[in-house]
Design a protein around this motif. Structure first.
Motif, PDB file in Angstrom:
ATOM      1  N   PRO A  55      -9.151   6.849   4.663  1.00  0.00           N
ATOM      2  CA  PRO A  55      -9.073   7.731   3.498  1.00  0.00           C
ATOM      3  C   PRO A  55      -7.770   7.537   2.714  1.00  0.00           C
ATOM      4  CG  PRO A  55      -9.085   8.999   5.555  1.00  0.00           C
ATOM      5  CD  PRO A  55      -9.209   7.573   5.931  1.00  0.00           C
ATOM      6  N   ASN A  56      -7.681   8.101   1.531  1.00  0.00           N
ATOM      7  CA  ASN A  56      -6.451   8.039   0.737  1.00  0.00           C
ATOM      8  C   ASN A  56      -5.292   8.615   1.533  1.00  0.00           C
ATOM      9  OD1 ASN A  56      -8.581   8.794  -1.890  1.00  0.00           O
ATOM     10  ND2 ASN A  56      -7.383   6.928  -1.832  1.00  0.00           N
ATOM     11  N   GLY A  57      -4.172   7.933   1.465  1.00  0.00           N
ATOM     12  CA  GLY A  57      -2.996   8.414   2.168  1.00  0.00           C
ATOM     13  C   GLY A  57      -2.996   8.129   3.645  1.00  0.00           C
ATOM     14  N   ALA A  58      -3.924   7.261   4.092  1.00  0.00           N
ATOM     15  CA  ALA A  58      -4.014   6.962   5.519  1.00  0.00           C
ATOM     16  C   ALA A  58      -2.835   6.119   5.998  1.00  0.00           C
ATOM     17  CB  ALA A  58      -5.330   6.244   5.814  1.00  0.00           C
ATOM     18  N   GLY A  59      -2.195   5.431   5.078  1.00  0.00           N
ATOM     19  CA  GLY A  59      -1.063   4.596   5.463  1.00  0.00           C
ATOM     20  C   GLY A  59      -1.355   3.104   5.380  1.00  0.00           C
ATOM     21  N   LYS A  60      -2.446   2.739   4.742  1.00  0.00           N
ATOM     22  CA  LYS A  60      -2.847   1.327   4.686  1.00  0.00           C
ATOM     23  C   LYS A  60      -1.835   0.496   3.892  1.00  0.00           C
ATOM     24  CE  LYS A  60      -6.683   2.448   2.609  1.00  0.00           C
ATOM     25  NZ  LYS A  60      -6.557   3.926   2.503  1.00  0.00           N
ATOM     26  N   THR A  61      -1.489   0.984   2.710  1.00  0.00           N
ATOM     27  CA  THR A  61      -0.536   0.237   1.882  1.00  0.00           C
ATOM     28  C   THR A  61       0.829   0.177   2.554  1.00  0.00           C
ATOM     29  OG1 THR A  61      -1.705   0.836  -0.142  1.00  0.00           O
ATOM     30  CG2 THR A  61       0.590   0.189  -0.372  1.00  0.00           C
ATOM     31  N   PHE A 102      -0.789  -6.621  -4.387  1.00  0.00           N
ATOM     32  CA  PHE A 102      -0.378  -5.228  -4.468  1.00  0.00           C
ATOM     33  C   PHE A 102      -1.505  -4.359  -5.012  1.00  0.00           C
ATOM     34  CE2 PHE A 102       3.407  -7.772  -4.541  1.00  0.00           C
ATOM     35  CZ  PHE A 102       4.296  -7.072  -3.752  1.00  0.00           C
ATOM     36  N   GLN A 103      -1.553  -3.140  -4.475  1.00  0.00           N
ATOM     37  CA  GLN A 103      -2.559  -2.195  -4.972  1.00  0.00           C
ATOM     38  C   GLN A 103      -2.342  -1.940  -6.465  1.00  0.00           C
ATOM     39  OE1 GLN A 103      -2.688   1.381  -2.674  1.00  0.00           O
ATOM     40  NE2 GLN A 103      -4.354   2.268  -3.850  1.00  0.00           N
ATOM     41  N   LEU A 104      -1.073  -1.676  -6.822  1.00  0.00           N
ATOM     42  CA  LEU A 104      -0.710  -1.576  -8.240  1.00  0.00           C
ATOM     43  C   LEU A 104      -0.283  -2.972  -8.669  1.00  0.00           C
ATOM     44  CD1 LEU A 104       1.353   1.701  -7.954  1.00  0.00           C
ATOM     45  CD2 LEU A 104      -0.985   1.458  -8.794  1.00  0.00           C
ATOM     46  N   ASP A 193      -4.693  -5.884  -1.109  1.00  0.00           N
ATOM     47  CA  ASP A 193      -4.707  -4.424  -1.157  1.00  0.00           C
ATOM     48  C   ASP A 193      -5.647  -3.978  -2.275  1.00  0.00           C
ATOM     49  OD1 ASP A 193      -4.230  -1.771  -0.804  1.00  0.00           O
ATOM     50  OD2 ASP A 193      -2.031  -1.947  -0.797  1.00  0.00           O
ATOM     51  N   GLU A 194      -6.831  -3.578  -1.899  1.00  0.00           N
ATOM     52  CA  GLU A 194      -7.876  -3.149  -2.837  1.00  0.00           C
ATOM     53  C   GLU A 194      -8.142  -4.185  -3.934  1.00  0.00           C
ATOM     54  OE1 GLU A 194      -7.825   0.924  -3.974  1.00  0.00           O
ATOM     55  OE2 GLU A 194      -7.019   1.587  -2.065  1.00  0.00           O
ATOM     56  N   PRO A 195      -8.597  -5.364  -3.523  1.00  0.00           N
ATOM     57  CA  PRO A 195      -8.790  -6.441  -4.491  1.00  0.00           C
ATOM     58  C   PRO A 195      -9.901  -6.159  -5.500  1.00  0.00           C
ATOM     59  CG  PRO A 195      -9.717  -7.066  -2.369  1.00  0.00           C
ATOM     60  CD  PRO A 195      -8.958  -5.795  -2.156  1.00  0.00           C
ATOM     61  N   GLU A 225      -9.935  -1.806   1.479  1.00  0.00           N
ATOM     62  CA  GLU A 225     -10.978  -1.558   0.487  1.00  0.00           C
ATOM     63  C   GLU A 225     -11.629  -0.204   0.722  1.00  0.00           C
ATOM     64  OE1 GLU A 225     -11.718  -3.646  -2.313  1.00  0.00           O
ATOM     65  OE2 GLU A 225     -12.522  -1.650  -2.639  1.00  0.00           O
ATOM     66  N   HIS A 226     -11.972   0.444  -0.374  1.00  0.00           N
ATOM     67  CA  HIS A 226     -12.690   1.708  -0.265  1.00  0.00           C
ATOM     68  C   HIS A 226     -14.191   1.514  -0.440  1.00  0.00           C
ATOM     69  CE1 HIS A 226      -9.328   4.355   0.201  1.00  0.00           C
ATOM     70  NE2 HIS A 226      -8.711   3.832  -0.839  1.00  0.00           N
ATOM     71  N   ASP A 227     -14.558   0.384  -1.050  1.00  0.00           N
ATOM     72  CA  ASP A 227     -15.964   0.120  -1.325  1.00  0.00           C
ATOM     73  C   ASP A 227     -16.670  -0.352  -0.043  1.00  0.00           C
ATOM     74  OD1 ASP A 227     -18.391  -0.882  -2.040  1.00  0.00           O
ATOM     75  OD2 ASP A 227     -17.653  -2.097  -3.713  1.00  0.00           O
TER      76      ASP A 227
HETATM   77  N1  LIG Z   1       7.911   5.626  -0.652  1.00  0.00           N
HETATM   78  C1  LIG Z   1       7.318   6.710  -0.122  1.00  0.00           C
HETATM   79  N2  LIG Z   1       8.001   7.860   0.006  1.00  0.00           N
HETATM   80  C2  LIG Z   1       7.429   8.951   0.545  1.00  0.00           C
HETATM   81  N3  LIG Z   1       6.182   8.990   0.999  1.00  0.00           N
HETATM   82  C3  LIG Z   1       5.434   7.876   0.910  1.00  0.00           C
HETATM   83  C4  LIG Z   1       5.962   6.679   0.332  1.00  0.00           C
HETATM   84  N4  LIG Z   1       5.008   5.724   0.389  1.00  0.00           N
HETATM   85  C5  LIG Z   1       3.937   6.315   0.938  1.00  0.00           C
HETATM   86  N5  LIG Z   1       4.184   7.599   1.263  1.00  0.00           N
HETATM   87  C6  LIG Z   1       3.266   8.500   1.927  1.00  0.00           C
HETATM   88  O1  LIG Z   1       2.708   7.831   3.039  1.00  0.00           O
HETATM   89  C7  LIG Z   1       1.346   8.121   3.173  1.00  0.00           C
HETATM   90  C8  LIG Z   1       0.559   6.848   3.212  1.00  0.00           C
HETATM   91  O2  LIG Z   1       0.590   6.248   1.947  1.00  0.00           O
HETATM   92  P1  LIG Z   1      -0.133   4.869   1.656  1.00  0.00           P
HETATM   93  O3  LIG Z   1       0.190   4.482   0.270  1.00  0.00           O
HETATM   94  O4  LIG Z   1       0.212   3.908   2.713  1.00  0.00           O
HETATM   95  O5  LIG Z   1      -1.677   5.284   1.744  1.00  0.00           O
HETATM   96  P2  LIG Z   1      -2.967   4.384   1.560  1.00  0.00           P
HETATM   97  O6  LIG Z   1      -3.689   4.393   2.847  1.00  0.00           O
HETATM   98  O7  LIG Z   1      -2.631   3.079   1.002  1.00  0.00           O
HETATM   99  O8  LIG Z   1      -3.795   5.253   0.508  1.00  0.00           O
HETATM  100  P3  LIG Z   1      -4.709   4.791  -0.727  1.00  0.00           P
HETATM  101  O9  LIG Z   1      -6.042   4.452  -0.153  1.00  0.00           O
HETATM  102  O10 LIG Z   1      -4.793   6.005  -1.578  1.00  0.00           O
HETATM  103  O11 LIG Z   1      -4.047   3.658  -1.379  1.00  0.00           O
HETATM  104  C9  LIG Z   1       0.977   9.033   2.010  1.00  0.00           C
HETATM  105  O12 LIG Z   1       0.923  10.355   2.500  1.00  0.00           O
HETATM  106  C10 LIG Z   1       2.104   8.871   1.040  1.00  0.00           C
HETATM  107  O13 LIG Z   1       2.348  10.059   0.374  1.00  0.00           O
END
Ligand SMILES: Nc1ncnc2c1ncn2[C@@H]1O[C@H](COP(=O)(O)OP(=O)(O)OP(=O)(O)O)[C@@H](O)[C@H]1O
Ligand SMILES: [Mg+2]
Lengths: 278, 332
Positions: A55-61, A102-104, A193-195, A225-227
């Motif tokens: 899910p979003n915010g899981a920590g993948k990036t 990069f995702q962005l 990252d989310e190509p 990937e989310h898809d």
């Molecule tokens: N530089 C940062 N400073 C503070 N918190 C961060 C930072 N980078 C990420 N986080 C937090 O770490 C957690 C994981 O973020 P991450 O970007 O790894 O999620 P993700 O799995 O890639 O989500 P998404 O699918 O939305 O891209 C999130 O709760 C985010 O708020």
């Protein structure tokens, strides 16, 4: 079918792979009080396509950032091809064969598409200070690089944008350019990252074929990937992250049916005992 | 009027314009191509200037033997500034360079160092070798430039200076059209993109800082040779800011930018100076004294120039020769 290599791999988080290219051990990264990544153990099998979902915010990036040296973990070790990658700077990680997107997107707006591509090539004589001023020393290499770049652009349906500035590309086109540019490095392992985010469905299909092609070239692919359709279609193995931890692993069909994964995506309390899945 | 114009012409091609042009070529490497915020180009010029004057005065070196000293000293200064800051965010380099340039200027002004640096008066008699090297066809003549006469020494230094401008412009041109320059431009836009493709960003930034710093050092060297005096007054912070103005005026990240910029800038400065002096000297056409008089017109000149630059940045941010298309894509 290379899925066979996973025949004896148990579907549990952190399961051992027959020939891992990447191995991470107790990698932890927290931002203040928030633990973004807390990976006990994970292995990525060589020459396969592994999906990292969650899910979003899981920590993948964040996990990608750690593995490629763009961020530093609080604790943890990881190896690539058996060599420790702790404290290795991003450019060295790339040179060792681990290239990420990069995702962005980071397509370079003020450089043309073809210049973006050429930048990706490694070991360029023209990139060394003492040879750079003398064009005859790098002209041939530059021509070869350009040829390779053009072939990739064609495959990514960007050849008509060859001489446009990166900044004039659409969001989806930037994704494509970044992926194509990463391939210019000829990496052993590609981390995407989310190509497919923002890429139109018709092109998506041809890109999927292209990602599969990377495997045939002997590369390893790890992608976020989310898809889920895409994951089902091309992934040999799926790793699921939630709240920083690996909560499930297995082939796509298995993971889709896993209760812990469904809970994580639906937001249920995910601290359930994963147990032994049939 | 023709007096004013010939003054302006001399201002555009004279020693001061050359010195600033060299400093601007260096700064263009830093800021224009690499995106490094060096706010201490005055420091590099000071290092170059004193690297020429000090060995000649203190140890009776030949002035020609100081050429490698200019290169080494500016490189060392670049390394000292770059090593601690180039891994950090770009703002840190800006802070450290502006501080370092000021520290150097105050250091050479210290009365305690009077014997070594000449303190605020600076170093004078170190240009005999240049005087003696004036080629025969120039020696003893004055070269007329319209209504202005240029001495043989001045002309000789101008020739040396323009040679350096040409040399460094060619070097910069050759480097920036190469894949090496492409890496610099990628760093200017997004360091992380460059890193992710395996480029050693720190090494490239360091090399850029050294290269631009050495060119700036030669700018300082030409300045002190042309003025026959190396003193801290020539290297105040405004040196850096005028150099920025020149880079922006000519077009950021363009090889001819610093040349065009320096010539235009010093032409305008000299012409306005000359005109305003003429209009406040008590004869002929006069400006009303409530606007300005002979005691304050040079301040007004800077106000006019500053206003002009502000208009340029607003209406033509890419500079005179910059590429509008490229500029259109905002990076940050
Ligand atoms: N530089 C940062 N400073 C503070 N918190 C961060 C930072 N980078 C990420 N986080 C937090 O770490 C957690 C994981 O973020 P991450 O970007 O790894 O999620 P993700 O799995 O890639 O989500 P998404 O699918 O939305 O891209 C999130 O709760 C985010 O708020
Ligand atoms: Mg993400």
């Amino acid at each position: 079918m290379s899925a066979d290599v996973f025949a004896d791999v148990p579907c549990v988080p952190g399961s051992l792979k027959p020939d891992p290219i990447l191995v991470a051990d107790s990698v932890r990264r927290s931002f203040g009080g928030l633990v973004a990544v807390d990976v006990e153990h994970v292995e990525v099998q060589r020459n396969t396509i592994t999906a990292l979902i969650g899910p979003n915010g899981a920590g993948k990036t964040t996990f990608f950032n750690l593995l490629t040296g763009f961020d530093e973990p609080n604790v943890g070790t990881w190896t690539f091809n058996g060599v420790s990658m702790n404290g290795v700077s991003p450019y060295k990680a790339a040179r060792r064969g681990m290239v990420r997107t990069f995702q962005l997107t980071k397509s370079l707006s003020r450089m043309t598409v073809i210049e973006n591509m050429r930048l990706g090539a490694t070991d360029q004589a023209g990139e060394r200070l003492w040879t750079a001023p003398f064009k005859f020393l790098w002209r041939d290499q530059e021509a070869a690089i350009t040829e390779r770049a053009e072939a990739l652009l064609e495959r990514f349906k960007l050849d008509h944008m060859r001489d446009e500035f990166g900044g004039s590309l659409s969001g989806g086109q930037r994704k494509l350019l970044e992926m194509a540019r990463a391939l210019m490095v000829e990496p052993e392992m590609v981390m995407l990252d989310e190509p497919m985010a923002g890429v139109n469905p018709a092109l998506k299909q041809s890109l999927l074929e292209h990602v599969k092609g990377l495997k045939d070239e002997g590369r390893t692919v790890l992608f976020v990937e989310h898809d889920m359709d895409m994951v089902h279609e091309i992934a040999d193995w799926v790793v699921v992250m939630a709240e920083g931890q690996i909560i499930a692993e297995g082939p796509p069909a298995f993971v889709g049916a896993d209760q812990a994964v469904i809970d994580a995506y639906l937001g249920a309390h995910q601290n359930t005992d994963l147990g032994v899945t049939p | 009027m023709s007096q004013t114009l010939s003054n302006g012409l001399f201002g555009a091609i004279g020693v001061v314009a050359i010195a600033y042009c060299l400093a601007a070529i260096g700064l263009n490497v830093h800021f224009g191509y690499t995106g490094l915020l060096n706010f201490g180009q005055a420091g590099f010029a000071l290092v170059g200037g004193y690297a020429v004057a000090m060995p000649v005065m203190n140890w009776q070196w030949s002035i020609w033997a100081t050429i490698p000293v200019v290169i080494v000293a500016s490189s060392v200064f670049a390394l000292l500034l770059g090593i601690p800051t180039l891994r950090l965010r770009s703002d840190y380099l800006a802070i450290v360079t502006i501080a370092a340039a000021e520290i150097l200027r105050l250091l050479v002004s210290t009365p305690n160092l009077k014997n070594v640096t000449g303190s605020t008066d600076g170093i004078n008699s170190f240009t005999n070798d240049i005087q003696n090297s004036i080629p025969g066809f120039l020696k003893g003549r004055t070269v007329p430039l319209w209504e202005k006469n240029i001495s043989d020494y001045e002309m000789w230094v101008m020739m040396l200076g323009w040679f350096l401008v040409a040399l460094f412009s060619v070097v910069v041109w050759a480097l920036m059209r190469s894949p090496w320059g492409r890496v610099l431009r990628s760093i200017r836009e997004d360091e992380d993109a460059a890193r992710s493709l395996g480029k050693n960003v720190f090494a490239y930034k360091m090399t850029s800082l050294v290269l631009g710093g050495v060119i700036g050092g030669f700018g300082g060297a030409i300045l002190v040779i042309g003025q026959r005096n190396a003193s801290p007054g020539s290297f105040q912070t405004q040196f850096t800011f005028l150099t920025y103005a020149i880079v922006v005026l000519g077009g950021v990240g363009k090889v001819k930018g610093p040349i065009v910029g320096a010539m235009m800038f010093w032409f305008l400065i000299t012409v306005t100076d000359s005109l305003l002096a003429d209009w406040t000297d008590g004869s002929g056409f006069q400006l009303p004294t409530w606007i300005m008089d002979s005691s304050n017109f040079s301040f007004f000149r800077w106000i006019l120039v500053g206003g002009g630059l502000a208009l340029l940045v607003i209406f033509r941010p890419q500079g005179i020769f910059g590429d509008k298309k490229e500029q259109a894509f905002d990076v940050r």
